[in-house]
Motif scaffolding. Structure first.
Motif, PDB file in Angstrom:
ATOM      1  N   LEU A   1      47.951  12.076  66.637  1.00 19.88           N
ATOM      2  CA  LEU A   1      48.807  12.532  65.735  1.00 19.88           C
ATOM      3  C   LEU A   1      48.252  13.354  64.703  1.00 19.88           C
ATOM      4  O   LEU A   1      48.858  13.901  63.537  1.00 19.88           O
ATOM      5  CB  LEU A   1      49.449  11.413  64.802  1.00 19.88           C
ATOM      6  N   ARG A   2      46.915  13.807  65.015  1.00 20.46           N
ATOM      7  CA  ARG A   2      46.212  14.779  63.989  1.00 20.46           C
ATOM      8  C   ARG A   2      46.966  15.750  63.534  1.00 20.46           C
ATOM      9  O   ARG A   2      46.596  16.503  62.665  1.00 20.46           O
ATOM     10  CB  ARG A   2      44.588  14.985  64.298  1.00 20.46           C
TER      11      ARG A   2
ATOM     12  N   ASP B   1      41.082  20.050  64.812  1.00 16.24           N
ATOM     13  CA  ASP B   1      40.314  19.294  65.824  1.00 16.24           C
ATOM     14  C   ASP B   1      38.777  19.085  65.493  1.00 16.24           C
ATOM     15  O   ASP B   1      38.124  18.595  66.307  1.00 16.24           O
ATOM     16  CB  ASP B   1      40.114  20.498  67.010  1.00 16.24           C
ATOM     17  N   LEU B   2      38.652  19.507  64.329  1.00 21.62           N
ATOM     18  CA  LEU B   2      37.135  19.320  63.604  1.00 21.62           C
ATOM     19  C   LEU B   2      37.016  18.105  62.788  1.00 21.62           C
ATOM     20  O   LEU B   2      36.078  17.750  62.414  1.00 21.62           O
ATOM     21  CB  LEU B   2      36.879  20.503  62.694  1.00 21.62           C
ATOM     22  N   LEU B   3      38.410  17.202  62.619  1.00 19.55           N
ATOM     23  CA  LEU B   3      38.264  16.296  61.998  1.00 19.55           C
ATOM     24  C   LEU B   3      37.374  15.163  62.494  1.00 19.55           C
ATOM     25  O   LEU B   3      37.222  15.204  63.942  1.00 19.55           O
ATOM     26  CB  LEU B   3      39.736  15.490  61.936  1.00 19.55           C
ATOM     27  N   LYS B   4      36.877  14.183  61.943  1.00 25.45           N
ATOM     28  CA  LYS B   4      36.019  13.254  62.088  1.00 25.45           C
ATOM     29  C   LYS B   4      36.667  11.800  62.464  1.00 25.45           C
ATOM     30  O   LYS B   4      37.631  11.663  61.761  1.00 25.45           O
ATOM     31  CB  LYS B   4      34.724  13.341  61.386  1.00 25.45           C
ATOM     32  N   GLY B   5      35.796  11.053  62.794  1.00 23.56           N
ATOM     33  CA  GLY B   5      36.111   9.514  62.835  1.00 23.56           C
ATOM     34  C   GLY B   5      37.165   9.280  63.846  1.00 23.56           C
ATOM     35  O   GLY B   5      37.570   9.943  64.853  1.00 23.56           O
ATOM     36  N   LYS B   6      38.147   8.498  63.219  1.00 18.07           N
ATOM     37  CA  LYS B   6      39.289   7.935  63.967  1.00 18.07           C
ATOM     38  C   LYS B   6      40.584   9.215  64.046  1.00 18.07           C
ATOM     39  O   LYS B   6      41.264   9.355  64.827  1.00 18.07           O
ATOM     40  CB  LYS B   6      39.983   6.785  63.415  1.00 18.07           C
ATOM     41  N   CYS B   7      40.479  10.104  62.957  1.00 14.86           N
ATOM     42  CA  CYS B   7      41.262  11.136  62.703  1.00 14.86           C
ATOM     43  C   CYS B   7      41.036  12.146  64.079  1.00 14.86           C
ATOM     44  O   CYS B   7      41.914  12.783  64.554  1.00 14.86           O
ATOM     45  CB  CYS B   7      40.996  12.008  61.470  1.00 14.86           C
ATOM     46  N   ARG B   8      39.641  12.204  64.436  1.00 16.73           N
ATOM     47  CA  ARG B   8      39.471  13.308  65.509  1.00 16.73           C
ATOM     48  C   ARG B   8      39.970  12.863  66.778  1.00 16.73           C
ATOM     49  O   ARG B   8      40.711  14.003  67.561  1.00 16.73           O
ATOM     50  CB  ARG B   8      37.901  13.436  65.729  1.00 16.73           C
ATOM     51  N   GLY B   9      40.300  11.618  67.202  1.00 12.49           N
ATOM     52  CA  GLY B   9      40.643  11.269  68.411  1.00 12.49           C
ATOM     53  C   GLY B   9      42.263  10.946  68.186  1.00 12.49           C
ATOM     54  O   GLY B   9      42.693  10.575  69.303  1.00 12.49           O
ATOM     55  N   CYS B  10      42.781  10.895  67.273  1.00 14.44           N
ATOM     56  CA  CYS B  10      44.113  10.637  67.051  1.00 14.44           C
ATOM     57  C   CYS B  10      45.137  11.553  67.491  1.00 14.44           C
ATOM     58  O   CYS B  10      45.123  12.794  67.276  1.00 14.44           O
ATOM     59  CB  CYS B  10      44.408  10.397  65.457  1.00 14.44           C
TER      60      CYS B  10
END
Length: 350
Positions: free
Chosen positions: A323-324, A312-321
């Motif tokens: 499938l993260r 949940d700390l990922l940034k950019g499009k990974c944050r809202g994906c």
């Protein structure tokens, strides 16, 4: 489905660790800097001093203590440099065998001989990964003139000694179009084929512009997925395709809200370098400490790993994906491209 999502957002990380990666915890262990090749895409820089056997045994003891603390089985991936050039390789294999660790060796395949393969078989090592980068011309361009033939001969020798060979290809825009050709050239002597995306670190810093585009990555995935691998030289006649890249989760598009998947960084593996430096991943050069100073049990609690575990700390499009938690992207590629290991995977096609 709504109830599943309710539980998904309330799962704590201890549950995710258990549910997501239940296989043996792996140690990626670089035991030597010595190498007979000078590959242009190598993420290594080869500056560390060669370790003493006592230091290597201390690493193994540290790993033993760590596995007991997390109550997991372990396996070891021995790398380098070229591990078959290390005078300590078979001492390590003997000790690993006494500890009942499954071991595989990651090699360029060029120094293999019949005697070496027999000795390897006797040591209990059953898997060797050999690097192949394309046709003979392309491979030699990346790894050095004559290296393709030597690697192919090495794979053949290993196969004859009933040692399972995994072919590994590092893909960039230099060689990705040769994927199918590479598989055809190697399948007589291998049991598995896998590829990994180029990470521009070390010597490979000059190849940053050779990283694949998102379209090229997806095209490569599609090509690999459609291939039917078969060889007459293997007992079962089949060569397995290995889906190691976390982006395969995006390719398949499957979503299980109760399953952690994709990149195992911070969950089911660790890397120890020749000088004892510990990294989250073999291609993510962010130091977590040193095994000669600190137990892996303590290193495993590091703030960096805590951040990497929390997608949940990922940034950019990974944050809202969506499938993260099933993918996580490649943190090494994100770091190489931006200097931030939490940034988005720049090659994701989702």
């Amino acid at each position: 489905m709504q109830r599943l999502w309710w539980w998904r957002w309330r799962l704590d990380y201890s549950v995710l660790k258990v549910w997501g990666f239940d296989g043996p915890f792996y140690l990626q262990w670089h035991i030597t800097e010595d190498c007979n090749l000078n590959c242009i895409h190598c993420y290594r820089e080869g500056n560390a001093a060669e370790p003493e056997i006592s230091d290597l045994m201390d690493v193994l003891k540290n790993f033993n203590r760590f596995l007991k603390s997390i109550r997991k089985r372990g396996r070891i991936q021995i790398s380098g440099g070229e591990p078959f050039l290390s005078e300590h390789l078979f001492s390590i294999l003997a000790e690993a065998k006494r500890s009942a660790y499954p071991v595989r060796v990651l090699s360029n395949g060029t120094v293999m001989s019949k005697d070496l393969a027999k000795h390897l078989n006797e040591s209990g090592c059953r898997i060797v990964q050999v690097s192949f980068e394309g046709s003979e011309e392309t491979h030699d361009k990346i790894r050095g003139v004559g290296s393709f033939k030597k690697a192919l001969d090495g794979a053949k020798i290993l196969n004859e000694e009933n040692i399972s060979v995994t072919a590994m290809m590092t893909v960039s825009d230099i060689n990705y179009k040769a994927l199918t050709e590479t598989i055809k050239l190697t399948t007589p002597y291998i049991r598995r084929f896998a590829f990994s995306r180029l990470v521009p670190w070390g010597r490979a810093l000059t190849l940053t512009d050779s990283m694949l585009t998102t379209k090229q990555v997806k095209s490569l995935f599609r090509e690999f997925y459609k291939l039917n691998l078969h060889t007459e030289n293997q007992k079962d006649g089949e060569v397995s395709k290995t889906y190691r890249d976390p982006l395969w989760q995006c390719f398949f598009g499957k979503l299980n809200p109760l399953l952690l998947g994709g990149c195992s960084i911070g969950y089911n593996g660790i890397c120890v370098d020749t000088d004892g430096t510990v990294y989250p991943c073999r291609r993510l050069p962010v130091s977590l400490g040193n095994v000669h100073d600190t137990d892996l049990t303590e290193i495993w609690k590091s703030e960096i790993l805590q951040e990497l575990r929390n997608r949940d700390l990922l940034k950019g499009k990974c944050r809202g994906c969506k499938l993260r938690w099933q993918c996580g992207g490649c943190r090494a590629i994100a770091y190489a491209k931006t200097g931030d290991y939490l940034s988005e995977d720049p090659q994701c096609f989702n």
